[in-house]
Structures are given as C-alpha cells and as structure tokens.
Design a protein around this motif. Structure first.
Motif, short mmCIF file in Angstrom:
data_model
loop_
_atom_site.label_atom_id
_atom_site.label_comp_id
_atom_site.label_asym_id
_atom_site.label_seq_id
_atom_site.Cartn_x
_atom_site.Cartn_y
_atom_site.Cartn_z
N UNK A 1 -32.94 89.29 16.12
CA UNK A 1 -32.23 90.55 16.40
C UNK A 1 -31.91 91.15 15.04
N UNK A 2 -32.45 92.32 14.79
CA UNK A 2 -32.52 92.85 13.41
C UNK A 2 -31.86 94.23 13.29
N UNK B 1 -31.71 84.39 15.02
CA UNK B 1 -33.15 84.13 14.98
C UNK B 1 -33.51 83.14 16.07
N UNK B 2 -34.69 83.36 16.68
CA UNK B 2 -35.05 82.60 17.89
C UNK B 2 -36.54 82.24 17.86
N UNK C 1 -32.58 88.47 25.12
CA UNK C 1 -31.33 88.14 25.81
C UNK C 1 -30.13 88.28 24.88
N UNK C 2 -30.28 87.86 23.62
CA UNK C 2 -29.18 88.00 22.66
C UNK C 2 -28.89 89.46 22.35
N UNK C 3 -29.93 90.30 22.28
CA UNK C 3 -29.73 91.72 22.03
C UNK C 3 -28.93 92.37 23.15
N UNK D 1 -37.33 92.06 16.48
CA UNK D 1 -38.54 92.12 15.66
C UNK D 1 -39.10 90.70 15.51
N UNK D 2 -40.37 90.65 15.17
CA UNK D 2 -41.03 89.37 14.90
C UNK D 2 -40.98 89.10 13.40
N UNK D 3 -40.23 88.08 13.01
CA UNK D 3 -40.23 87.69 11.60
C UNK D 3 -41.56 87.02 11.23
N UNK D 4 -42.08 86.21 12.15
CA UNK D 4 -43.38 85.56 11.99
C UNK D 4 -44.14 85.77 13.30
#
Length: 246
Positions: free
Chosen positions: A140-141, A182-183, A191-193, A207-210
């Motif tokens: 969640x960014x 981070x998940x 769900x966290x957002x 967003x996708x970090x990786x």
C-alpha cells in the motif's frame, strides 16, 4: 577252590582262542569269529563278476571327460551372462542423442525458442518445460513525491493518523515514497487499503514492488547431432548448453 577257578579260566581262554581260529572252529563245529577271513568274506561279495581292472590311461579318461564337461558348462554360462550386457548396449546407444537446455527464460523468450525447435522438426512433446513461479511483493503505497518537502508533509499526516509506515528508498520508479504495509499477494494488499480508506486515507494505492515472474527452463533430450549443431549456431533469446544431470 582257587585251583578250580584257575582251571576254569584256562579252559575259557582256550575256548576263545579256538573260536578265533577258523580251522579249529570248523573241527569243533563252531562258527569262526572273524568275518573278514575266507571263505566268509567271499560269500558276502555282491556281483563279484562285475568288477573290472582298468589301466592308468583308461582310469584317467573319466576325469578328462568330467573336466571337459565342466569347461563346456563354464563357457555356456559366460555366453549367457554376456547376452544381457550386449542387449543393454542398444539402449545406451539410443540414449546417446544430444541433450541441450536453455534458461531461465521469460514467457516471450520461451515462445521464441520453442518456435525454433518446431522449425527443426520437433513436436511439442519433444521438449520439457520446467516452470518456476517467483512470487511478487505488493505494498500500500503513497507517492511518488516531487521532492523532500512533499515527502516530509505526507509523513506528518501519516504520523497524525498513527499509521505504521516505512519510507521507500532506492526504488527505480517509486522513490521517494511511503509504504503503509507490504504483502506477499495483491489481495492482501487490497484488503489493507480498504481498512486504511475507512480511517481517512485517500491518496494511497496498491502497487507491485516486485512483479511476479514465471521462469522457464527449456530442456530437449532427443536431438540429433545435426539438430544440436544448428541450435548452437542459430541466434536465440538465450544460449544453449549441455544438459545438467536430471
């Protein structure tokens, strides 16, 4: 009294001695004690007429025949034992086909290289695709901020809401920024957002970090020498190399 006892002992000894002497025993009508003496031993023989005397050469013939038979049996056993080894040489020769592999490959590279295999005459069952799925990392960014002042202003807002956060640094496309969690999966991040939005957070997103990645290891085990040579010389998305032991 002793005299009569002595006489009896002498008479008994003479009787025993006479019993062991065949001639005297016959005179007295007694059966001789020694059964190995003639003619009792002769009378006990079974088919004496079948007995034959052999010379030295004739006596050695059965031994030679037995030795020859043993050698023949050993040679037969060796021949039988060698037959499975000869039969197993056939699969070994068939297994001598060239084996090449390439990878790890992306989906696009995998598609290009399998098309090259088809151009060489291989069917889709002529190679093995060893897939490996690498999981992604989601967050969640908040960001990307234009400068350090904008980042500091957003940090103050997050602290007022008492939200766990972490500054995101050294990321090619997302720094400078903040993460509020981070998940391992995207649904967990979504769900966290939703929870944060209920608490008044409006500018965050997932967003996708990786990015999750699928890697392919391409393995071809039944190539002819000609096919293997063409693959090694053709331009490909990744180099071909000899197969590692399976």
């Amino acid at each position: 009294m002793l005299r009569w006892l002595l006489v009896l002992l002498v008479v008994a000894n003479l009787a025993v001695w006479a019993w062991t002497q065949p001639l005297i025993a016959e005179k007295l009508g007694l059966h001789a004690l020694d059964p190995q003496r003639e003619p009792e031993r002769l009378a006990r023989q079974v088919n004496p007429q079948a007995l034959q005397l052999l010379s030295n050469g004739a006596a050695s013939a059965p031994a030679s025949a037995a030795s020859t038979a043993a050698e023949t049996t050993a040679a037969s056993a060796a021949t039988i034992a060698s037959e499975p080894a000869s039969a197993s040489a056939v699969p070994t020769a068939a297994a001598g086909a060239a084996c090449l592999q390439a990878g790890p490959l992306s989906d696009q590279a995998y598609g290009e290289m399998t098309r090259q295999l088809q151009q060489l005459g291989l069917r889709s069952d002529g190679w093995v695709d060893i897939r490996r799925e690498l999981p992604g990392r989601w967050a969640v960014y908040m960001g990307r901020f234009a400068d350090a002042d904008a980042l500091q202003k957003k940090l103050e807002e997050v602290r007022r809401l008492r939200l766990p956060h972490e500054e995101l640094v050294n990321h090619a496309s997302l720094s400078p920024g903040l993460t509020l969690g981070q998940f391992n999966t995207q649904p967990e991040a979504e769900a966290r957002l939703n929870q944060l939005q209920q608490r008044g957070v409006r500018t965050a997103r997932v967003v996708a970090l990786i990015e999750p990645v699928v890697q392919h290891q391409l393995r071809v085990e039944t190539l002819t020498a000609e096919q293997a040579g063409k693959l090694r010389t053709q331009k490909a998305a990744a180099p071909w190399s000899a197969c590692a032991p399976a």
